[in-house]
Design an enzyme around this catalytic site. Structure first.
Site, PDB file in Angstrom:
ATOM      1  N   GLY A   1       0.846  -1.195   0.000  1.00 47.18           N
ATOM      2  CA  GLY A   1       0.000   0.000   0.000  1.00 47.18           C
ATOM      3  C   GLY A   1       0.875   1.236   0.000  1.00 47.18           C
ATOM      4  O   GLY A   1       2.067   1.152   0.293  1.00 47.18           O
TER       5      GLY A   1
ATOM      6  N   CYS B   1       5.149  -6.207   1.765  1.00 50.26           N
ATOM      7  CA  CYS B   1       5.510  -4.792   1.718  1.00 50.26           C
ATOM      8  C   CYS B   1       4.804  -4.000   2.834  1.00 50.26           C
ATOM      9  O   CYS B   1       5.084  -4.236   4.004  1.00 50.26           O
ATOM     10  CB  CYS B   1       5.234  -4.222   0.333  1.00 50.26           C
ATOM     11  SG  CYS B   1       6.057  -2.650   0.086  1.00 50.26           S
ATOM     12  N   TYR B   2       3.853  -3.115   2.493  1.00 45.57           N
ATOM     13  CA  TYR B   2       3.138  -2.393   3.552  1.00 45.57           C
ATOM     14  C   TYR B   2       2.543  -3.393   4.545  1.00 45.57           C
ATOM     15  O   TYR B   2       2.576  -3.175   5.760  1.00 45.57           O
ATOM     16  CB  TYR B   2       2.017  -1.546   2.941  1.00 45.57           C
ATOM     17  CG  TYR B   2       1.237  -0.756   3.957  1.00 45.57           C
ATOM     18  CD1 TYR B   2       1.701   0.462   4.424  1.00 45.57           C
ATOM     19  CD2 TYR B   2       0.013  -1.232   4.455  1.00 45.57           C
ATOM     20  CE1 TYR B   2       0.988   1.192   5.371  1.00 45.57           C
ATOM     21  CE2 TYR B   2      -0.703  -0.509   5.394  1.00 45.57           C
ATOM     22  CZ  TYR B   2      -0.220   0.706   5.845  1.00 45.57           C
ATOM     23  OH  TYR B   2      -0.925   1.415   6.784  1.00 45.57           O
TER      24      TYR B   2
ATOM     25  N   GLU C   1       4.833 -11.446  -5.768  1.00 44.80           N
ATOM     26  CA  GLU C   1       3.828 -11.631  -6.836  1.00 44.80           C
ATOM     27  C   GLU C   1       4.293 -11.124  -8.200  1.00 44.80           C
ATOM     28  O   GLU C   1       3.742 -11.505  -9.222  1.00 44.80           O
ATOM     29  CB  GLU C   1       2.510 -10.942  -6.442  1.00 44.80           C
ATOM     30  CG  GLU C   1       2.515  -9.422  -6.422  1.00 44.80           C
ATOM     31  CD  GLU C   1       3.073  -8.812  -5.134  1.00 44.80           C
ATOM     32  OE1 GLU C   1       3.813  -9.504  -4.413  1.00 44.80           O
ATOM     33  OE2 GLU C   1       2.794  -7.629  -4.873  1.00 44.80           O
TER      34      GLU C   1
ATOM     35  N   SER D   1     -19.904  -8.635 -28.313  1.00 43.90           N
ATOM     36  CA  SER D   1     -19.171  -8.031 -29.436  1.00 43.90           C
ATOM     37  C   SER D   1     -18.535  -9.086 -30.327  1.00 43.90           C
ATOM     38  O   SER D   1     -18.047  -8.776 -31.406  1.00 43.90           O
ATOM     39  CB  SER D   1     -18.070  -7.125 -28.891  1.00 43.90           C
ATOM     40  OG  SER D   1     -17.039  -7.927 -28.326  1.00 43.90           O
ATOM     41  N   GLY D   2     -18.517 -10.335 -29.825  1.00 42.14           N
ATOM     42  CA  GLY D   2     -17.847 -11.387 -30.582  1.00 42.14           C
ATOM     43  C   GLY D   2     -16.393 -11.536 -30.181  1.00 42.14           C
ATOM     44  O   GLY D   2     -15.718 -12.459 -30.593  1.00 42.14           O
ATOM     45  N   GLY D   3     -15.896 -10.611 -29.354  1.00 39.09           N
ATOM     46  CA  GLY D   3     -14.538 -10.717 -28.825  1.00 39.09           C
ATOM     47  C   GLY D   3     -14.495 -11.796 -27.746  1.00 39.09           C
ATOM     48  O   GLY D   3     -15.544 -12.313 -27.329  1.00 39.09           O
ATOM     49  N   VAL D   4     -13.284 -12.128 -27.293  1.00 40.73           N
ATOM     50  CA  VAL D   4     -13.129 -13.219 -26.332  1.00 40.73           C
ATOM     51  C   VAL D   4     -13.925 -12.935 -25.048  1.00 40.73           C
ATOM     52  O   VAL D   4     -14.697 -13.775 -24.574  1.00 40.73           O
ATOM     53  CB  VAL D   4     -11.631 -13.411 -25.962  1.00 40.73           C
ATOM     54  CG1 VAL D   4     -11.479 -14.538 -24.959  1.00 40.73           C
ATOM     55  CG2 VAL D   4     -10.806 -13.677 -27.204  1.00 40.73           C
TER      56      VAL D   4
ATOM     57  N   SER E   1     -16.472 -10.807 -24.153  1.00 44.88           N
ATOM     58  CA  SER E   1     -17.931 -10.797 -24.119  1.00 44.88           C
ATOM     59  C   SER E   1     -18.500 -12.146 -24.558  1.00 44.88           C
ATOM     60  O   SER E   1     -19.570 -12.542 -24.091  1.00 44.88           O
ATOM     61  CB  SER E   1     -18.500  -9.643 -24.946  1.00 44.88           C
ATOM     62  OG  SER E   1     -18.220  -9.819 -26.304  1.00 44.88           O
ATOM     63  N   SER E   2     -17.772 -12.872 -25.395  1.00 47.68           N
ATOM     64  CA  SER E   2     -18.272 -14.200 -25.788  1.00 47.68           C
ATOM     65  C   SER E   2     -18.262 -15.140 -24.583  1.00 47.68           C
ATOM     66  O   SER E   2     -19.222 -15.879 -24.360  1.00 47.68           O
ATOM     67  CB  SER E   2     -17.403 -14.809 -26.888  1.00 47.68           C
ATOM     68  OG  SER E   2     -17.371 -13.971 -28.000  1.00 47.68           O
TER      69      SER E   2
ATOM     70  N   LYS F   1      -6.569 -11.819 -18.890  1.00 50.06           N
ATOM     71  CA  LYS F   1      -6.963 -12.329 -20.213  1.00 50.06           C
ATOM     72  C   LYS F   1      -6.769 -13.840 -20.370  1.00 50.06           C
ATOM     73  O   LYS F   1      -7.658 -14.546 -20.837  1.00 50.06           O
ATOM     74  CB  LYS F   1      -6.133 -11.607 -21.275  1.00 50.06           C
ATOM     75  CG  LYS F   1      -6.657 -11.783 -22.650  1.00 50.06           C
ATOM     76  CD  LYS F   1      -7.706 -10.744 -22.888  1.00 50.06           C
ATOM     77  CE  LYS F   1      -8.432 -10.921 -24.172  1.00 50.06           C
ATOM     78  NZ  LYS F   1      -9.439  -9.858 -24.322  1.00 50.06           N
TER      79      LYS F   1
END
Ligand code: XMP
Length: 513
Positions: free
Chosen positions: A55, A82-83, A171, A223-226, A228-229, A369
C-alpha cells in the site's frame, strides 16, 4: 470437502489482483477484499490463509490503513507483503521507520532457506523491492528470515503462529522465485490441497449468477470478442433463455466481422443466445463526425452503445441486468482503482451516468486475459474463438487518428484484412498477442504510375505481451512486411505509404489512441 480459499486483504497496493492471480496459479481459490472488512466477516469466510497487500502509506502516519490485532489471533496463517509486512511488524510490537535509503527495483536478497516460506529458494535470490520504510526491529517471537544491504529484516517469521512477512513483492515476475514462495505459503503453510481449477470458477460463477439474477431478464453486450463471448456463454449456462444477447454493429468492426459474429452466435450457430444484431453504423458515424479527441471518441462510442442497448432493452421490456465482459486490466487502466487514468475503456470508465438497468453484471472482472481464455475453454467455446486476439470496444474508432469517416473506416478495414491474411499465411501470428492496421492522420506525397498521389499512411502494429499492461513491438520478417506493404499500397485505394510502429508499451500504448 469444502472449498478452500485464500483471502487477500487489500491495503491499496497496485498488485492486489496479481497476488490473487498467483494464488489461483497454485490452484487455490482466492478473493480480494478491502481491509475495511470486519473480523466477523473474515471469520465467516473461513479462509485457509490471509495475505496483506502492499500500500502507498506509512504505517506510522495518522489514519494509515490498519487492522485490529485480533486478526493475528484467529489461528489463520498470514503473509504480509511490503506495507502488509510493516503493518504486521508495527501491530505486534516491532519498529517501522523510514529506511536510510529507499530500495526500488531488482534487489539481491539473502534468505534463510530453513524458513518454510523459503523452502527450495536459493540462499541468494533476486526480489523486487519498492519501499521507503522498513522494519527496523522485528516483534518479539519473530525471526529475521531475509536481509538485503539496506533491510536488516527483508523478511520475518513467527512459525508457531504461522505469521510471515516479506518486504519485497513475491507476486511480480521480477522476483525470480516469488511463485515458489507464494506456493510455499499457500500449500505448505496454509495446507491448501491445490485442487481448484478454472472449471470450479465456471461452476461457482454459474451458481452465484443464478442466485443474483433469479428470474430476472438479462441483456448481454456481445461483441464477438473473447471477453464478451465468454461472458455471454457463461450467462447462457446460468440463466438460459432469460438472456438476450445484443450485438451492435457500430460500423467500426473489422472487415466482414459483423457477418462472422452472426454466423457463430446467431440463430444458425451452435448457441442459443437470443441473438439480436443491430446495424447502427449510420448513427455512430453521425455522432463521430468532426470529433478528433481520442477520449471524446471513446465516450461517444461508449454512450451510443449504451443508448442502443437501452432501446433494445425497452423493446424486450423489464430488463434487470446488463452483462459486460469487463476484465481486470480494463478496470485498472480505466483508473477505477488507484492508478492514473490512461484510457477510459468504454466498457468501464466510459459508461454514462444514467444507465437504464437495475444493475451491471461483470462476471470476469477479476480475471486476466489468459484466465478468461481458460474459462472459455472450460465452457467449450471453440479454440479459434477463445484464442482470438483482443479487439477494443470502440473498434476502429480508436485506430483512426483524428476524425472518423466511412472512407477512413474502409481504408483501415481493407489494410487490416491484408495484414492479418499475410501474417497468418506466413504463420507468424502464433507469436503475436495483437496485430492490426491503423490509419495515421498523415497524408503525404507519393508517385503511382506516372502520377502524383497525396494519400494516407497506414500504420501496422504487432505486439507480444502476456497481460496487455506492458508490451513489446514484435519483429515481423522483412519479406512478409514487403509483401504486405506492396499489397496494401496496390489494393487499398487512398494509401500510398505503410509505416511500422516499433514502440513498446510503455511509453506507447497498444492502440494508437
Ligand atoms: P492499450 O492501448 O491501452 O490497450 O495499451 C491495452 C488493451 O486494451 C485494449 N483497449 C481497449 N479495449 N475499450 C476496450 O474494450 C477500449 O477503449 C480500449 N482501448 C484499448 C487494446 O486493444 C489492448 O488489448
Amino acid at each position: 470437502m469444502g472449498r478452500e480459499m485464500i483471502l487477500v486483504l487489500d491495503f491499496g497496493g497496485q498488485y492486489n489482483q496479481l497476488i490473487a492471480r498467483r494464488v489461483r496459479e497454485c490452484n487455490v481459490y482466492c478473493e480480494v477484499h478491502p481491509y475495511t472488512m470486519s473480523l466477523e466477516e473474515i471469520r465467516a469466510m473461513e479462509p485457509k490463509g490471509i495475505i496483506f497487500t502492499g500500500g502507498p502509506n506509512s504505517v506510522y502516519e495518522e489514519g494509515a490503513p490498519s487492522y485490529e490485532r485480533g486478526i493475528y489471533d484467529l489461528g489463520i496463517p498470514i503473509l504480509g507483503i511490503c506495507y502488509g509486512s510493516q503493518l504486521m511488524a508495527a501491530s505486534l510490537g516491532g519498529l517501522v521507520t523510514a529506511a536510510p535509503v529507499s530500495e526500488y527495483g531488482k534487489t539481491e536478497v539473502k534468505v534463510d532457506t530453513s524458513s518454510k516460506l523459503f523452502e527450495g529458494v536459493y540462499e541468494n535470490t533476486v526480489c523486487w523491492m519498492s519501499h521507503t520504510d522498513y522494519i527496523a526491529r522485528v516483534p518479539e517471537g519473530f525471526l529475521v528470515t531475509a536481509r538485503t544491504k539496506v533491510c536488516p529484516a527483508a523478511a520475518m517469521a513467527c512459525p508457531e503462529r504461522r505469521l510471515y512477512a516479506v518486504q519485497f513483492h513475491p507476486e511480480v515476475m521480477h522476483t525470480v522465485q516469488g511463485k515458489l514462495m507464494l506456493s510455499n505459503f499457500v500449500l505448505k503453510i496454509c495446507g491448501c490441497r491445490g485442487d481448484w481449477k478454472m472449471g470450479s470458477f465456471v461452476e461457482e460463477s454459474v451458481r452465484t449468477l443464478r442466485e443474483k439474477i433469479g428470474d430476472g431478464k438479462v441483456l448481454c453486450a456481445l461483441s464477438g470478442g473473447v471477453d464478451s463471448s465468454v461472458a455471454a456463454v457463461l450467462l447462457s449456462k446460468a440463466v438460459g433463455r432469460q438472456l438476450t444477447c445484443v450485438f451492435v454493429d457500430h460500423g467500426l468492426l473489422r472487415k466482414n466481422e459483423g457477418d462472422e459474429v452472426e454466423a457463430v452466435f446467431g440463430p444458425e450457430g451452435p448457441y442459443d443466445l437470443n441473438f439480436i444484431r443491430v446495424n447502427a453504423a449510420e448513427r455512430f458515424y453521425a455522432r463521430l463526425a468532426g470529433v478528433t479527441e481520442p477520449e471524446r471518441k471513446r465516450k461517444i462510442i461508449g454512450e451510443e452503445f449504451i443508448r442502443v442497448f437501452e432501446e433494445e432493452a425497452k423493446k424486450i421490456g423489464a430488463v434487470d441486468f446488463l452483462v459486460q465482459g469487463t476484465i481486470y486490466p480494463d478496470v485498472i487502466e480505466s483508473g477505477l482503482g488507484k492508478s492514473a487514468v490512461i484510457k477510459s475503456h468504454h466498457n468501464v470508465g466510459g459508461l454514462p451516468d444514467t444507465v437504464d438497468f437495475r444493475e451491471i453484471v461483470e462476471p470476469l472482472r477479476m480475471l486476466f486475459k489468459d484466465e478468461v481464455r481458460d474459462a472459455g475453454r472450460e465452457l467449450g467455446i471453440p479454440e479459434y474463438l477463445v484464442s482470438r486476439q483482443p479487439f477494443p470496444g470502440p473498434g476502429l474508432g480508436i485506430r483512426i487518428i483524428g476524425e472518423v469517416t466511412p472512407e477512413k473506416v474502409r481504408i483501415v478495414q481493407d489494410a487490416d484484412y491484408i495484414f492479418r491474411e499475410e501474417v497468418a499465411k506466413a504463420g507468424v501470428d502464433r507469436n503475436l498477442a495483437q496485430y492490426f492496421a491503423a490509419l495515421s492522420n498523415m497524408r503525404s506525397v507519393g508517385v503511382m504510375g506516372d502520377g502524383r498521389t497525396y494519400d494516407y499512411a497506414v500504420v501496422l502494429r504487432a505486439v507480444t505481451t502476456s497481460d496487455f499492461m506492458t508490451a513489446e513491438s514484435a519483429p515481423i520478417p522483412w519479406d512478409v512486411m514487403t509483401r504486405i506493404t506492396n499489397r496494401i499500397v496496390n489494393e487499398v485505394k487512398g494509401v500510398n505509404r505503410v509505416l511500422y510502429d516499433y514502440t513498446g508499451k510503455p511509453p506507447a500504448t497498444i492502440e494508437l489512441e
